[in-house]
Design a protein around this motif. Structure first.
Motif, PDB file in Angstrom:
ATOM      1  N   THR A 116     100.580 104.243 -32.356  1.00  9.09           N
ATOM      2  CA  THR A 116     101.531 103.363 -32.284  1.00  9.09           C
ATOM      3  C   THR A 116     101.903 102.914 -33.824  1.00  9.09           C
ATOM      4  OG1 THR A 116      99.933 101.611 -32.504  1.00  9.09           O
ATOM      5  CG2 THR A 116     100.852 102.295 -30.395  1.00  9.09           C
ATOM      6  N   PRO A 117     103.451 102.570 -33.955  1.00  9.56           N
ATOM      7  CA  PRO A 117     103.785 102.440 -35.382  1.00  9.56           C
ATOM      8  C   PRO A 117     103.355 101.232 -36.086  1.00  9.56           C
ATOM      9  CG  PRO A 117     105.313 101.342 -33.683  1.00  9.56           C
ATOM     10  CD  PRO A 117     104.298 102.245 -32.991  1.00  9.56           C
ATOM     11  N   VAL A 118     103.123 101.300 -37.309  1.00 11.30           N
ATOM     12  CA  VAL A 118     102.833 100.319 -38.366  1.00 11.30           C
ATOM     13  C   VAL A 118     103.754  99.358 -38.763  1.00 11.30           C
ATOM     14  CG1 VAL A 118     101.710 100.003 -40.733  1.00 11.30           C
ATOM     15  CG2 VAL A 118     100.907 101.550 -39.266  1.00 11.30           C
ATOM     16  N   ILE A 119     105.010  99.984 -38.593  1.00 16.45           N
ATOM     17  CA  ILE A 119     106.179  99.338 -39.255  1.00 16.45           C
ATOM     18  C   ILE A 119     106.782  98.874 -37.628  1.00 16.45           C
ATOM     19  CG2 ILE A 119     108.405  99.100 -40.204  1.00 16.45           C
ATOM     20  CD1 ILE A 119     107.212 100.794 -42.236  1.00 16.45           C
ATOM     21  N   SER A 139      99.753  93.865 -33.776  1.00 16.97           N
ATOM     22  CA  SER A 139      98.982  94.643 -32.528  1.00 16.97           C
ATOM     23  C   SER A 139      99.978  95.579 -32.151  1.00 16.97           C
ATOM     24  CB  SER A 139      98.961  93.828 -31.562  1.00 16.97           C
ATOM     25  OG  SER A 139      98.637  94.196 -30.140  1.00 16.97           O
ATOM     26  N   GLY A 140      99.376  96.839 -31.605  1.00 21.17           N
ATOM     27  CA  GLY A 140      99.988  98.057 -30.843  1.00 21.17           C
ATOM     28  C   GLY A 140     100.001  97.599 -29.408  1.00 21.17           C
ATOM     29  N   VAL A 149     104.611 100.119 -23.022  1.00 21.89           N
ATOM     30  CA  VAL A 149     105.559 101.135 -23.030  1.00 21.89           C
ATOM     31  C   VAL A 149     104.968 102.526 -22.445  1.00 21.89           C
ATOM     32  CG1 VAL A 149     107.318 102.652 -24.081  1.00 21.89           C
ATOM     33  CG2 VAL A 149     107.293 100.404 -24.805  1.00 21.89           C
ATOM     34  N   MET A 150     103.907 102.880 -23.078  1.00 25.86           N
ATOM     35  CA  MET A 150     103.295 104.271 -22.628  1.00 25.86           C
ATOM     36  C   MET A 150     102.249 103.970 -21.510  1.00 25.86           C
ATOM     37  SD  MET A 150     104.216 106.382 -24.775  1.00 25.86           S
ATOM     38  CE  MET A 150     104.727 106.147 -26.424  1.00 25.86           C
ATOM     39  N   SER A 151     102.200 103.061 -20.899  1.00 28.60           N
ATOM     40  CA  SER A 151     101.327 102.641 -19.597  1.00 28.60           C
ATOM     41  C   SER A 151     102.417 102.850 -18.522  1.00 28.60           C
ATOM     42  CB  SER A 151     100.784 101.270 -19.552  1.00 28.60           C
ATOM     43  OG  SER A 151     101.902 100.336 -19.433  1.00 28.60           O
ATOM     44  N   GLY A 152     103.558 103.083 -18.600  1.00 27.17           N
ATOM     45  CA  GLY A 152     104.438 103.368 -17.592  1.00 27.17           C
ATOM     46  C   GLY A 152     104.296 104.971 -17.243  1.00 27.17           C
ATOM     47  N   ALA A 153     103.879 105.670 -18.069  1.00 25.50           N
ATOM     48  CA  ALA A 153     103.930 107.029 -17.861  1.00 25.50           C
ATOM     49  C   ALA A 153     102.180 107.652 -17.917  1.00 25.50           C
ATOM     50  CB  ALA A 153     104.314 107.867 -18.896  1.00 25.50           C
ATOM     51  N   PHE A 154     101.338 106.824 -18.288  1.00 27.09           N
ATOM     52  CA  PHE A 154     100.000 107.157 -18.223  1.00 27.09           C
ATOM     53  C   PHE A 154      98.990 106.135 -17.568  1.00 27.09           C
ATOM     54  CE2 PHE A 154     102.191 109.164 -21.895  1.00 27.09           C
ATOM     55  CZ  PHE A 154     101.871 110.566 -21.792  1.00 27.09           C
ATOM     56  N   SER A 155      97.872 106.549 -17.023  1.00 30.70           N
ATOM     57  CA  SER A 155      97.276 105.539 -16.464  1.00 30.70           C
ATOM     58  C   SER A 155      96.089 104.802 -17.371  1.00 30.70           C
ATOM     59  CB  SER A 155      96.294 106.346 -15.407  1.00 30.70           C
ATOM     60  OG  SER A 155      95.433 107.533 -15.690  1.00 30.70           O
ATOM     61  N   GLY A 156      96.049 105.517 -18.482  1.00 26.68           N
ATOM     62  CA  GLY A 156      95.064 105.149 -19.455  1.00 26.68           C
ATOM     63  C   GLY A 156      95.491 105.200 -20.909  1.00 26.68           C
ATOM     64  N   VAL A 157      95.897 104.385 -22.038  1.00 23.18           N
ATOM     65  CA  VAL A 157      96.179 104.825 -23.283  1.00 23.18           C
ATOM     66  C   VAL A 157      95.596 103.755 -23.985  1.00 23.18           C
ATOM     67  CG1 VAL A 157      98.388 105.807 -22.549  1.00 23.18           C
ATOM     68  CG2 VAL A 157      98.441 103.341 -22.975  1.00 23.18           C
ATOM     69  N   TYR A 158      95.229 104.309 -25.553  1.00 16.27           N
ATOM     70  CA  TYR A 158      94.622 103.583 -26.271  1.00 16.27           C
ATOM     71  C   TYR A 158      95.131 103.793 -27.702  1.00 16.27           C
ATOM     72  CZ  TYR A 158      91.652 107.164 -28.313  1.00 16.27           C
ATOM     73  OH  TYR A 158      91.223 108.553 -29.017  1.00 16.27           O
ATOM     74  N   THR A 159      94.903 103.017 -28.530  1.00 21.77           N
ATOM     75  CA  THR A 159      95.306 103.243 -30.033  1.00 21.77           C
ATOM     76  C   THR A 159      94.320 102.757 -31.013  1.00 21.77           C
ATOM     77  OG1 THR A 159      97.086 103.145 -31.679  1.00 21.77           O
ATOM     78  CG2 THR A 159      96.680 100.929 -30.416  1.00 21.77           C
ATOM     79  N   PHE A 160      93.911 103.165 -32.179  1.00 17.40           N
ATOM     80  CA  PHE A 160      92.966 102.876 -32.985  1.00 17.40           C
ATOM     81  C   PHE A 160      93.703 102.907 -34.415  1.00 17.40           C
ATOM     82  CE2 PHE A 160      88.161 103.497 -33.820  1.00 17.40           C
ATOM     83  CZ  PHE A 160      88.234 102.510 -34.990  1.00 17.40           C
ATOM     84  N   GLY A 161      94.053 101.675 -35.152  1.00 16.41           N
ATOM     85  CA  GLY A 161      94.553 101.974 -36.398  1.00 16.41           C
ATOM     86  C   GLY A 161      94.783 100.363 -37.142  1.00 16.41           C
ATOM     87  N   PRO A 162      95.269 100.477 -38.268  1.00 13.53           N
ATOM     88  CA  PRO A 162      95.304  99.128 -39.019  1.00 13.53           C
ATOM     89  C   PRO A 162      96.399  98.198 -38.428  1.00 13.53           C
ATOM     90  CG  PRO A 162      96.628 100.816 -40.141  1.00 13.53           C
ATOM     91  CD  PRO A 162      95.906 101.450 -38.760  1.00 13.53           C
ATOM     92  N   THR A 163      96.055  97.021 -38.337  1.00 16.28           N
ATOM     93  CA  THR A 163      96.922  95.735 -38.244  1.00 16.28           C
ATOM     94  C   THR A 163      96.881  94.991 -39.135  1.00 16.28           C
ATOM     95  OG1 THR A 163      95.037  94.972 -36.987  1.00 16.28           O
ATOM     96  CG2 THR A 163      96.699  96.234 -35.653  1.00 16.28           C
ATOM     97  N   PHE A 164      97.939  93.859 -39.155  1.00 18.22           N
ATOM     98  CA  PHE A 164      97.770  92.972 -40.381  1.00 18.22           C
ATOM     99  C   PHE A 164      98.294  91.540 -40.050  1.00 18.22           C
ATOM    100  CE2 PHE A 164      99.268  97.440 -41.332  1.00 18.22           C
ATOM    101  CZ  PHE A 164      98.705  97.766 -42.453  1.00 18.22           C
ATOM    102  N   ARG A 165      97.764  90.598 -40.715  1.00 18.31           N
ATOM    103  CA  ARG A 165      97.973  89.284 -40.276  1.00 18.31           C
ATOM    104  C   ARG A 165      98.190  88.654 -41.651  1.00 18.31           C
ATOM    105  NH1 ARG A 165      95.733  88.576 -35.216  1.00 18.31           N
ATOM    106  NH2 ARG A 165      96.291  90.712 -33.925  1.00 18.31           N
ATOM    107  N   ALA A 166      99.096  87.787 -41.732  1.00 18.10           N
ATOM    108  CA  ALA A 166      99.592  87.024 -43.120  1.00 18.10           C
ATOM    109  C   ALA A 166      99.055  85.716 -42.890  1.00 18.10           C
ATOM    110  CB  ALA A 166     100.896  86.998 -43.359  1.00 18.10           C
ATOM    111  N   ALA A 181      93.342  99.057 -26.205  1.00 17.63           N
ATOM    112  CA  ALA A 181      93.859  99.984 -24.650  1.00 17.63           C
ATOM    113  C   ALA A 181      94.360  99.257 -23.594  1.00 17.63           C
ATOM    114  CB  ALA A 181      92.464 100.373 -24.197  1.00 17.63           C
ATOM    115  N   GLU A 182      95.219 100.164 -22.794  1.00 25.17           N
ATOM    116  CA  GLU A 182      96.182  99.582 -21.653  1.00 25.17           C
ATOM    117  C   GLU A 182      95.726 100.492 -20.479  1.00 25.17           C
ATOM    118  OE1 GLU A 182      98.675  96.282 -21.005  1.00 25.17           O
ATOM    119  OE2 GLU A 182      97.821  96.969 -22.818  1.00 25.17           O
TER     120      GLU A 182
END
Length: 484
Positions: A187-190, A227-228, A234-251, A268-269
């Protein structure tokens, strides 16, 4: 064809070797050292093998005839003992210096180590002034002290152990999702969405360039992701299970022991579900699978924390793994808090947001094991949380996982898949114009789905018992601090 660790000799067809050439090749093969990591050298059963190790000096003890070193390269908590003639001593050979050592493996007389390296050659690769070096030989420095040196703290035993544990936990979580059929999504960082309700945003703008006419590089306001989740939906409309693991930011302008401006999140979704139990099962199974893997593959590193940083934490972790996680509703949680004789800094009533002190009390009340709190007040949750439509106590199908010592570890919900209810909620929040694409997802083959996010650093705090989140991430970023 003859092959050594460093060279390969290929013979042309019909060419035979003379005895002299063959002896030369055997001599070459014998003398060329095999490069090994320290962990490989310690586990090697090839006594007498000619090897080369590279690493940093963790201790040095010169004697009249012999020189003893301990060298570590980060591959293991245990260092490799080097035994050398005092003739190989060098004024540049100091605590903290980087070295390359060649020699032969010998059985060690010390019961604490299976082998040692009898050195033929020691070369100082990088000098280190032990007087100015902030970490002193044979001293055990606390996490708060080494936090002052983010560029050097990986050189300490405790933080190198943390980084190995972090790496292994990352691999364990990835393995869990792969083995259970989830597809990883980058998932995108920006992003142009703010995943409403997740926290304050960092605005992304170009530096050192003239602004575009509309003032936005991307033609729309862009932010660092909090958050991703929406991209996973979006991806859960094509896959039964998806996940992402990456940086997130809170000001968030927070100096607490539980918050960072940049942290890693596992999200995960799950598609085709209308049950919070499906989500809590994934959360609990992932926690157990990752923790059991870390305990098995990083036993020495975890033990270092549990013995010297957080004594007694191993018993807490074992208790979490042995017992099934508890489940209570938000309404039950409020009743527990209201009946408690404990004086909370934040008052409790139905409709209040649970604070850290409340979360820790609930965990303790439930036997100091992880507890799921379900069905939060609808008004406390973002627009995407599914409406339970249970009047008069209007709740959402949302769940948090609370764990000992930390409080909230995971947060998730079933997603509102009913277009009319979702459109009304977006309109109420003034977001209908910005989230037309989100409504589109419900128009084209939408299915009931849900998901969650887990703070990775908080997970490490939980299993290691580390009090401050800044001590479980390589380079902590928080308000008024962005070193390196």
């Amino acid at each position: 064809m003859f092959q050594t660790a460093a060279k390969m000799f290929v013979l042309a067809p019909n060419v035979s070797l003379s005895r002299g050439i063959l002896l030369s090749i055997r001599h070459y093969c014998k003398k060329t050292p095999t490069k090994l990591r320290v962990s490989e050298a310690l586990s090697s059963g090839e006594l007498g093998a000619n090897i080369k190790v590279q690493g940093w000096v963790r201790s040095i003890r010169p004697q009249k005839e012999n020189l003893f070193l301990h060298v570590n390269d980060g591959s293991s908590l245990q260092s490799l003992q080097i035994v050398a003639s005092s003739e190989l001593n060098d004024p540049l050979l100091t605590f903290g210096s980087a070295v390359e050592v060649t020699g032969s493996l010998k059985e060690s007389p010390n019961r604490k180590q299976p082998v040692e390296l009898q050195a033929d050659q020691i070369r100082v690769v990088g000098e280190c002034n032990p007087v100015d070096f902030p970490f002193k030989i044979k001293e055990r420095h606390g996490l708060e002290y080494i936090r002052q040196f983010p560029h050097l703290r990986c050189r300490t035993n405790i933080f190198s152990s943390l980084l190995r544990i972090r790496s292994e936990a990352t691999a364990a979580i990835q393995s869990y999702f792969k083995e259970n059929g989830f597809v990883q999504i980058h998932t995108p960082v920006i992003t142009s969405n703010d995943c409403e309700g997740a926290g304050e945003l960092f605005r992304v703008e170009p530096s050192g360039q003239e602004k575009e006419e509309d003032g936005n590089f991307f033609s729309v306001p862009a932010f660092l992701t909090v958050s991703g989740q929406l991209h996973l939906e979006v991806m859960s409309g094509a896959f039964s299970g998806v996940y992402t693991f990456g940086p997130t930011f809170r000001a968030e302008n927070s100096q607490s022991r539980r918050h960072l401006a940049e942290f890693y999140m596992v999200e995960a979704e799950v598609s085709f579900t209308q049950s919070l139990e499906d989500l809590t099962k994934v959360m609990e199974d992932m926690f157990r699978s990752a923790t059991e893997h870390v305990l098995a593959h990083c036993a020495e590193d975890v033990d270092l924390f549990h013995r010297h940083v957080t004594p007694g934490q191993r018993d807490n972790v074992d208790a979490m793994l042995k017992r099934k996680f508890s489940v209570i509703t938000y309404s039950e949680a409020i009743d527990i808090l209201n009946r408690s004789s404990h004086k909370f800094a934040f008052p409790t009533h139905w409709g209040c947001d649970l604070q850290t002190e409340h979360e820790k009390h609930l965990v303790k009340h439930c036997g100091s094991v992880p507890v799921f709190v379900t069905d939060y007040p609808y008004d406390l949750k973002p627009f995407y949380a599914r409406d339970n439509q249970d009047r008069p106590k209007h709740t959402a199908a949302a769940v948090d996982l609370l764990v000992p010592g930390v409080g909230e570890l995971c947060g998730g919900s079933l997603r509102e898949e009913r277009p009319d209810l979702l459109r009304a909620r977006l309109a109420q929040a003034g977001l209908e114009d910005s989230y037309g694409w989100y409504l589109d997802l419900r128009r084209f083959g939408s299915v009931p789905h849900g998901g969650f996010g887990m703070g990775f650093e908080r997970y490490l705090q939980c299993i290691l018992g580390v009090d401050n989140i800044k001590d479980v991430i390589p380079f902590p970023r928080f308000s008024h601090s962005c070193l390196l």
